[in-house]
Write an enzyme that holds these catalytic residues in place. Structure first.
Site, PDB file in Angstrom:
ATOM      1  N   SER A  76      44.784  45.690  31.519  1.00  0.00           N
ATOM      2  CA  SER A  76      44.033  46.944  31.490  1.00  0.00           C
ATOM      3  C   SER A  76      44.928  48.079  30.997  1.00  0.00           C
ATOM      4  CB  SER A  76      43.530  47.295  32.887  1.00  0.00           C
ATOM      5  OG  SER A  76      42.641  46.310  33.357  1.00  0.00           O
TER       6      SER A  76
HETATM    7  N1  SAH Z   1      44.010  43.435  36.843  1.00  0.00           N
HETATM    8  C1  SAH Z   1      44.346  43.052  35.494  1.00  0.00           C
HETATM    9  C2  SAH Z   1      43.108  42.986  34.627  1.00  0.00           C
HETATM   10  C3  SAH Z   1      42.959  41.638  34.022  1.00  0.00           C
HETATM   11  S1  SAH Z   1      41.513  41.400  33.029  1.00  0.00           S
HETATM   12  C4  SAH Z   1      45.397  44.006  34.908  1.00  0.00           C
HETATM   13  O1  SAH Z   1      46.110  44.640  35.646  1.00  0.00           O
HETATM   14  O2  SAH Z   1      45.557  44.104  33.724  1.00  0.00           O
HETATM   15  C5  SAH Z   1      40.354  40.766  34.197  1.00  0.00           C
HETATM   16  C6  SAH Z   1      40.691  39.437  34.833  1.00  0.00           C
HETATM   17  O3  SAH Z   1      39.600  39.089  35.693  1.00  0.00           O
HETATM   18  C7  SAH Z   1      40.851  38.260  33.864  1.00  0.00           C
HETATM   19  O4  SAH Z   1      42.097  37.675  34.041  1.00  0.00           O
HETATM   20  C8  SAH Z   1      39.715  37.307  34.265  1.00  0.00           C
HETATM   21  O5  SAH Z   1      40.058  35.935  34.147  1.00  0.00           O
HETATM   22  C9  SAH Z   1      39.499  37.681  35.720  1.00  0.00           C
HETATM   23  N2  SAH Z   1      38.197  37.303  36.273  1.00  0.00           N
HETATM   24  C10 SAH Z   1      36.965  37.357  35.677  1.00  0.00           C
HETATM   25  N3  SAH Z   1      36.018  36.912  36.518  1.00  0.00           N
HETATM   26  C11 SAH Z   1      36.645  36.581  37.696  1.00  0.00           C
HETATM   27  C12 SAH Z   1      36.199  36.060  38.951  1.00  0.00           C
HETATM   28  N4  SAH Z   1      34.916  35.762  39.182  1.00  0.00           N
HETATM   29  N5  SAH Z   1      37.120  35.835  39.924  1.00  0.00           N
HETATM   30  C13 SAH Z   1      38.443  36.118  39.698  1.00  0.00           C
HETATM   31  N6  SAH Z   1      38.918  36.604  38.541  1.00  0.00           N
HETATM   32  C14 SAH Z   1      38.036  36.838  37.543  1.00  0.00           C
END
Ligand code: SAH
Length: 231
Positions: A76
């Site tokens: 993000s």
């Molecule tokens: N918090 C991260 C953002 C990662 S992007 C940061 O600091 O950059 C969002 C993430 O959510 C992805 O890795 C994706 O695989 C995960 N995700 C999507 N659906 C999910 C679910 N149902 N349970 C757990 N993780 C999920």
């Protein structure tokens, strides 16, 4: 060249010195863009963001952009991490936080500075391992990391002050609300039907107040989708 040039001359310490400066500039930009929570800003000053992405992307990691982390997912952008942390805290001291969507673990690391204990769940196994390596390299020890589906009941006995969902949802993941303590807040990117099709959402806060559940809508954002099941 910039940061990488310094790294070539001075090894890792060269990159480190440059990144301290670029990170301070990133935090100043966040302040100018309206982030007010000093606890969050000092956490983002402390956490080296460049260790969370591949070396080839490190030079762009302090810009306010999302970057790829593999498996079709992204880290993000700094403003989004700051804003969600600020909305989750709402000026309170956080004992515990649950994050859904660990990704590479950057937001997790920021939360680990802001809260006493962080629980984080990621559905993609390979990213769980990547995040674990990143958190270990920073010697962060107050994080419980699990491979799981955070759109459903986690099957755990948890009671947290805040939940941060870091993937775009089309509806509130209600199975998670029972993990919030009274007065607790869930922060999530939530889309209406028209926004859902464009892949945009609004940062939304669900608060379990004394008078019942309250929903507030904030900034427009763009997240990868919250998906069901494990991968
Ligand atoms: N918090 C991260 C953002 C990662 S992007 C940061 O600091 O950059 C969002 C993430 O959510 C992805 O890795 C994706 O695989 C995960 N995700 C999507 N659906 C999910 C679910 N149902 N349970 C757990 N993780 C999920």
């Amino acid at each position: 060249m910039g940061a990488l040039g310094a790294g070539n001359r001075g090894g890792m310490s060269g990159i480190g010195m440059t990144s301290d400066r670029t990170r301070a500039r990133m935090v100043e930009r966040l302040r100018a863009e309206g982030i007010r929570d000093e606890v969050v800003l000092s956490a983002m000053t402390a956490i080296p963001r460049h260790i969370f992405v591949d070396e080839a992307l490190a030079i762009r990691v302090y810009d306010d952009v999302p970057l790829p982390i593999g498996h079709g997912q992204t880290i993000s952008q700094p403003w989004v991490v700051a804003r969600m942390s600020e909305l989750a805290r709402n000026g309170r001291t956080l004992d515990s936080v649950l994050e859904i969507g660990t990704g590479c673990g950057y937001q997790t690391a920021v939360l680990a500075k802001v809260a006493a204990t962080v629980y984080t769940v990621e559905r993609i196994g390979a990213l769980v391992n990547k995040a674990r390596r990143h958190l270990q390299s920073l010697k962060i020890r107050n994080v419980h990391l699990a491979h799981g589906d955070g759109s459903a009941d986690l099957g755990e006995a948890l009671a947290v002050d805040a939940i941060i969902v870091t993937a775009g949802a089309t509806h509130v993941p209600t199975p998670l609300l029972k993990y919030l303590k009274p007065g607790g807040r869930m922060v999530l990117p939530l889309s209406g039907s028209d926004e859902g099709e464009r892949g945009t959402q609004r940062l939304t806060v669900i608060e379990l107040g004394p008078a019942g559940v309250r929903e507030q809508t904030f900034d427009a954002v763009r997240f990868v989708p919250l998906l069901p099941g494990l991968a």
